[in-house]
Every structure is written in structure tokens, then in C-alpha cells.
Design a protein around this motif. Structure first.
Motif, mmCIF file in Angstrom:
data_model
loop_
_atom_site.group_PDB
_atom_site.id
_atom_site.type_symbol
_atom_site.label_atom_id
_atom_site.label_comp_id
_atom_site.label_asym_id
_atom_site.label_seq_id
_atom_site.Cartn_x
_atom_site.Cartn_y
_atom_site.Cartn_z
ATOM 1 N N ASP A 1 -31.759 -35.526 31.682
ATOM 2 C CA ASP A 1 -30.674 -35.272 30.729
ATOM 3 C C ASP A 1 -30.262 -36.616 30.144
ATOM 4 O OD1 ASP A 1 -27.856 -34.931 29.713
ATOM 5 O OD2 ASP A 1 -28.250 -32.865 30.334
ATOM 6 N N ILE A 2 -30.147 -36.683 28.827
ATOM 7 C CA ILE A 2 -29.850 -37.938 28.156
ATOM 8 C C ILE A 2 -28.546 -38.555 28.668
ATOM 9 C CG2 ILE A 2 -28.686 -36.769 26.240
ATOM 10 C CD1 ILE A 2 -30.834 -39.966 25.938
ATOM 11 N N SER A 3 -27.615 -37.713 29.143
ATOM 12 C CA SER A 3 -26.334 -38.227 29.640
ATOM 13 C C SER A 3 -26.477 -38.934 30.979
ATOM 14 C CB SER A 3 -25.315 -37.084 29.759
ATOM 15 O OG SER A 3 -25.742 -36.142 30.736
ATOM 16 N N GLU A 4 -27.644 -38.778 31.637
ATOM 17 C CA GLU A 4 -27.876 -39.388 32.949
ATOM 18 C C GLU A 4 -28.780 -40.620 32.864
ATOM 19 O OE1 GLU A 4 -26.562 -38.443 35.854
ATOM 20 O OE2 GLU A 4 -25.396 -36.885 34.864
ATOM 21 N N VAL A 5 -28.923 -41.152 31.659
ATOM 22 C CA VAL A 5 -29.908 -42.207 31.428
ATOM 23 C C VAL A 5 -29.230 -43.475 30.933
ATOM 24 C CG1 VAL A 5 -31.858 -42.870 29.939
ATOM 25 C CG2 VAL A 5 -31.803 -40.615 31.018
ATOM 26 N N ARG A 6 -29.775 -44.617 31.356
ATOM 27 C CA ARG A 6 -29.346 -45.895 30.811
ATOM 28 C C ARG A 6 -30.573 -46.758 30.559
ATOM 29 N NH1 ARG A 6 -25.120 -48.238 33.952
ATOM 30 N NH2 ARG A 6 -25.826 -50.382 33.722
ATOM 31 N N VAL A 7 -30.468 -47.638 29.574
ATOM 32 C CA VAL A 7 -31.550 -48.554 29.236
ATOM 33 C C VAL A 7 -31.048 -49.974 29.455
ATOM 34 C CG1 VAL A 7 -33.038 -49.427 27.394
ATOM 35 C CG2 VAL A 7 -32.582 -46.974 27.573
ATOM 36 N N VAL B 1 -37.549 -50.123 19.282
ATOM 37 C CA VAL B 1 -36.871 -49.045 18.569
ATOM 38 C C VAL B 1 -36.233 -48.106 19.595
ATOM 39 C CG1 VAL B 1 -37.188 -47.084 17.021
ATOM 40 C CG2 VAL B 1 -38.525 -49.175 16.677
ATOM 41 N N VAL B 2 -34.979 -47.742 19.374
ATOM 42 C CA VAL B 2 -34.302 -46.769 20.237
ATOM 43 C C VAL B 2 -33.771 -45.659 19.350
ATOM 44 C CG1 VAL B 2 -32.474 -46.394 21.944
ATOM 45 C CG2 VAL B 2 -33.658 -48.603 21.865
ATOM 46 N N TRP B 3 -34.192 -44.410 19.652
ATOM 47 C CA TRP B 3 -33.849 -43.285 18.767
ATOM 48 C C TRP B 3 -33.599 -42.005 19.555
ATOM 49 C CZ3 TRP B 3 -36.442 -38.593 17.728
ATOM 50 C CH2 TRP B 3 -36.002 -37.879 16.606
ATOM 51 N N ASN B 4 -32.520 -41.334 19.200
ATOM 52 C CA ASN B 4 -32.261 -39.965 19.639
ATOM 53 C C ASN B 4 -31.406 -39.307 18.560
ATOM 54 O OD1 ASN B 4 -30.564 -37.734 20.923
ATOM 55 N ND2 ASN B 4 -31.980 -38.180 22.595
ATOM 56 N N PRO B 5 -31.820 -38.128 18.051
ATOM 57 C CA PRO B 5 -31.115 -37.535 16.909
ATOM 58 C C PRO B 5 -29.803 -36.851 17.269
ATOM 59 C CG PRO B 5 -32.859 -36.083 17.627
ATOM 60 C CD PRO B 5 -32.977 -37.324 18.473
ATOM 61 N N TRP B 6 -29.592 -36.581 18.548
ATOM 62 C CA TRP B 6 -28.438 -35.839 19.063
ATOM 63 C C TRP B 6 -28.414 -34.427 18.469
ATOM 64 C CZ3 TRP B 6 -27.213 -38.141 23.239
ATOM 65 C CH2 TRP B 6 -26.121 -37.708 23.994
ATOM 66 N N ASN B 7 -27.375 -33.675 18.776
ATOM 67 C CA ASN B 7 -27.442 -32.226 18.516
ATOM 68 C C ASN B 7 -27.406 -31.860 17.029
ATOM 69 O OD1 ASN B 7 -24.799 -33.108 18.317
ATOM 70 N ND2 ASN B 7 -23.892 -31.292 19.250
ATOM 71 N N LYS B 8 -26.593 -32.538 16.234
ATOM 72 C CA LYS B 8 -26.452 -32.140 14.838
ATOM 73 C C LYS B 8 -27.740 -32.384 14.063
ATOM 74 C CE LYS B 8 -23.490 -32.704 10.766
ATOM 75 N NZ LYS B 8 -22.305 -33.412 10.198
ATOM 76 N N LYS B 9 -28.291 -33.591 14.151
ATOM 77 C CA LYS B 9 -29.515 -33.893 13.407
ATOM 78 C C LYS B 9 -30.700 -33.122 13.967
ATOM 79 C CE LYS B 9 -30.168 -37.735 11.288
ATOM 80 N NZ LYS B 9 -30.396 -39.161 10.942
ATOM 81 N N ALA B 10 -30.710 -32.893 15.297
ATOM 82 C CA ALA B 10 -31.818 -32.156 15.912
ATOM 83 C C ALA B 10 -32.000 -30.794 15.244
ATOM 84 C CB ALA B 10 -31.586 -31.993 17.412
ATOM 85 N N THR C 1 -26.051 -46.637 27.138
ATOM 86 C CA THR C 1 -25.880 -45.246 27.560
ATOM 87 C C THR C 1 -25.681 -44.430 26.293
ATOM 88 O OG1 THR C 1 -23.500 -45.603 27.885
ATOM 89 C CG2 THR C 1 -24.932 -45.824 29.825
ATOM 90 N N PHE C 2 -25.763 -43.094 26.411
ATOM 91 C CA PHE C 2 -25.917 -42.290 25.209
ATOM 92 C C PHE C 2 -24.960 -41.104 25.191
ATOM 93 C CE2 PHE C 2 -29.789 -44.394 26.448
ATOM 94 C CZ PHE C 2 -30.082 -45.124 25.308
ATOM 95 N N GLU C 3 -24.199 -41.022 24.098
ATOM 96 C CA GLU C 3 -23.293 -39.891 23.906
ATOM 97 C C GLU C 3 -23.208 -39.464 22.440
ATOM 98 O OE1 GLU C 3 -19.244 -42.642 23.890
ATOM 99 O OE2 GLU C 3 -19.797 -41.539 25.698
ATOM 100 N N SER C 4 -24.110 -40.005 21.609
ATOM 101 C CA SER C 4 -24.160 -39.616 20.197
ATOM 102 C C SER C 4 -25.489 -40.109 19.627
ATOM 103 C CB SER C 4 -22.991 -40.212 19.405
ATOM 104 O OG SER C 4 -23.039 -41.628 19.436
ATOM 105 N N GLU C 5 -25.740 -39.762 18.363
ATOM 106 C CA GLU C 5 -26.984 -40.158 17.704
ATOM 107 C C GLU C 5 -27.154 -41.674 17.724
ATOM 108 O OE1 GLU C 5 -29.172 -39.837 13.297
ATOM 109 O OE2 GLU C 5 -27.184 -38.936 13.618
#
Length: 315
Positions: A175-181, A245-254, A207-211
Motif C-alpha cells: 500500500d502506497i501509504s506504507e512506503v517510504r523512499v 523519476v518519482v511518480w504516482n498519479p494518486w486517485n483522481k488522475k488514476a 512518504t506519499f499522500e497525494s499525486e
């Protein structure tokens, strides 16, 4: 014979009759490379756990790019030039290179395949440069995945060419919420959500909570992607690829991406080894080499038994 190990390399058919090459090593780890795109689409550890993400909505219908694995963005990353998004290498059929130039290989490598991409006459209409793009995908003992790229300018007209490149790795996550880089803190990045403005990373880790859509520039050779829930860390080592490059579209763009499932954003993060900020220029006869190595560290980081800084330092 019963109990006989499968061959270290196997060419077989995949989804929609696409050709793929399966690499194996003695402990049970494996990788799958599709000739379409020269793209690694599976990498499994010795427990057969998939470490790369492939979208549930991808169609596997050329020339449409496959969403997932490790797509190769060449000779253009993103929409920074006149070509299609991320260039054309991921939309082309590569061939097995049966007679590649010598390439030093570690004794730990147990299985590998060499691929090559050359332009067709139609390709030259869109990007008028002659080149040879050689790719070696190797699986080492213990399951480390190694990609070595060699790009040579074979123009006969004496003209140089420039390119950008990225290995846009889709990591499979709990789960993206459980990840850190870790490894990108204090480094500058170009924020594509803010018209490419330059900022400096302030956090101790990502850590990740948005696009997110960033290019970190001049980054370290090692980056750690820590999945707390799965208790494992993926370590990315890179050479000749200074950016990340670090990318995640999150829910709206997905929801607006046709080949990306609505909830897929929860289960992947793209961390791509890249050369984006300063394009590479090759004169005729010159060659560029870039290397990407992915390795897995099983960990109990949640209980504090793994120091990610030791992972980054290779301790």
C-alpha cells in the motif's frame, strides 16, 4: 526427468501471442522480458513473490505501450521534445542480439539475454538518426536484476544526436501509504506538477499522500524503497543515470488514465533511474553505457531491525 531444473533461459509465448524470455537462477528467482518494448514485466524472488507491478487494465496490444514493469523511455523522457510521450523504444519490437560486443559479466550472473533495437526506415522519418540500442537483462545468484544499456551513434552523415532516457520502474507495493523512499533527501527536484519548477527536498524521507511527479537531479547511486507492510526493502543502484523519476498519479488522475486501474495507484510507485535534466550527446561512433541494478533486502524494518542508511551505504 522428475526434479530437473528448468533451463536458465527460455523463449516462450505470452499474452496475445507476444514473445517473452524467461530468466531463472538456481534458488528459484525469475524475470520475464518481452521483446515488445524490450521490457521487463516480471521479477520474482525465491518465494515467487512478484516485485514489479503491471496494471490490471493494460491491453498487451502493440503498438500501445504496456503499463508496468520497467518500460524504457528513449530517446525522449515525458513530453520534453517533439516525439510521442516517453519516446518510441517502449513501443517497438526488439530482437535477440545473437552476437553482441563483449560486455564484462559478473561471475554471479546465472542467466541473461541480449536484445537490440535499430531504427527502421519509417522510424528515421520521425527521428532522423541511426543508432544501435543494446540491452542486456541479467539475473544474478540470489535474484538481483541487472539492466545494462549501450547506445551507439551509427549515423553515416557525421551528425551527433542527443537523447534523454529513463528506466521507469513500477515497483509492486502493499500500500502506497506504507512506503517510504530514502536516498533523495536534501536533493533538488523538478516538480512537473508545478511547471517543472526547481525545489529542494526537505523531508528525511519521501512518504506519499497525494499525486507526485518529480525528477530528482544529480542523485546518489543508491536509493532505497522501503515497504513497511511487506517488511522488505528494494535497493536501486544506478550508474550513468544521475537522475531519479518519482511518480504516482494518486486517485483522481488514476481515473483519467485508460490503462490504469482505479485502485492501482495504491499498489505501485514509479522510481525510475534516468538521465533527464542534461541530455546525452553522442558523436558518430560514440557509445553511452548506463546500468541499473535492483536487489531485495528482506527486513523487519517495522520493528526497527533494519537501518536503511546502512542499506544505502551498502553495509
Amino acid at each position: 526427468m522428475a526434479g530437473e531444473r528448468p533451463p536458465p533461459l527460455e523463449l516462450c509465448k505470452a499474452v496475445n501471442d507476444l514473445d517473452k524470455i524467461v530468466l531463472r537462477e538456481p534458488r528459484g528467482c525469475s524475470a520475464e522480458v518481452y521483446l515488445f518494448g524490450g521490457q521487463v514485466l516480471s521479477w520474482k524472488n525465491n518465494r515467487r513473490e512478484e516485485l514489479l507491478f503491471v496494471s490490471s487494465k493494460t491491453a498487451f496490444k502493440p503498438p500501445q505501450a504496456i503499463r508496468g514493469g520497467i518500460p524504457i523511455c528513449f530517446p525522449q523522457f515525458s513530453s520534453s521534445g517533439n516525439l510521442e510521450q516517453h519516446g518510441f523504444a517502449r513501443n517497438k519490437f526488439w530482437t535477440v542480439d545473437t552476437n553482441p560486443p563483449p560486455l564484462p559479466t559478473s561471475s554471479s550472473v546465472k542467466s541473461f539475454v541480449d536484445l537490440i533495437l535499430k531504427p527502421t526506415q519509417d522510424d528515421l522519418k520521425n527521428w532522423p538518426h541511426s543508432y544501435e540500442f543494446r540491452l542486456r537483462v541479467a539475473l544474478a545468484l540470489g535474484g538481483d536484476l541487472l539492466l545494462t544499456s549501450r547506445i551507439r551513434n551509427t549515423n553515416s552523415d557525421g551528425k551527433p544526436f542527443s537523447f534523454t532516457i529513463a528506466f521507469h520502474t513500477y515497483v509492486s507495493l502493499s500500500d502506497i501509504s506504507e512506503v517510504r523512499v530514502e536516498g533523495l533527501e536534501t536533493w533538488d527536484y523538478l516538480d512537473n506538477l508545478k511547471e517543472g519548477q526547481r525545489f529542494t527536498e526537505q523531508g528525511d524521507a519521501l512518504t506519499f499522500e497525494s499525486e507526485i511527479d518529480r525528477v530528482y537531479v544529480g542523485t546518489p547511486t543508491k536509493i532505497a524503497i522501503i515497504d513497511h507492510e511487506k517488511k522488505r526493502t528494494l535497493v536501486m543502484r544506478k550508474d550513468g543515470l544521475p537522475d531519479a523519476v518519482v511518480w504516482n498519479p494518486w486517485n483522481k488522475k488514476a481515473k483519467s488514465i485508460p490503462d490504469f486501474g482505479v485502485d492501482d495507484y495504491k499498489h505501485t510507485l514509479c522510481v525510475g533511474a534516468a538521465n533527464v535534466e542534461k541530455p546525452i550527446t553522442l558523436k558518430p561512433g560514440e557509445e553511452w553505457t548506463g546500468r541499473l541494478e535492483l536487489s531485495l533486502v528482506a527486513s523487519s524494518y517495522c520493528s526497527g531491525q533494519l537501518d536503511p542508511q546502512k542499506v544505502l551505504r551498502g553495509l
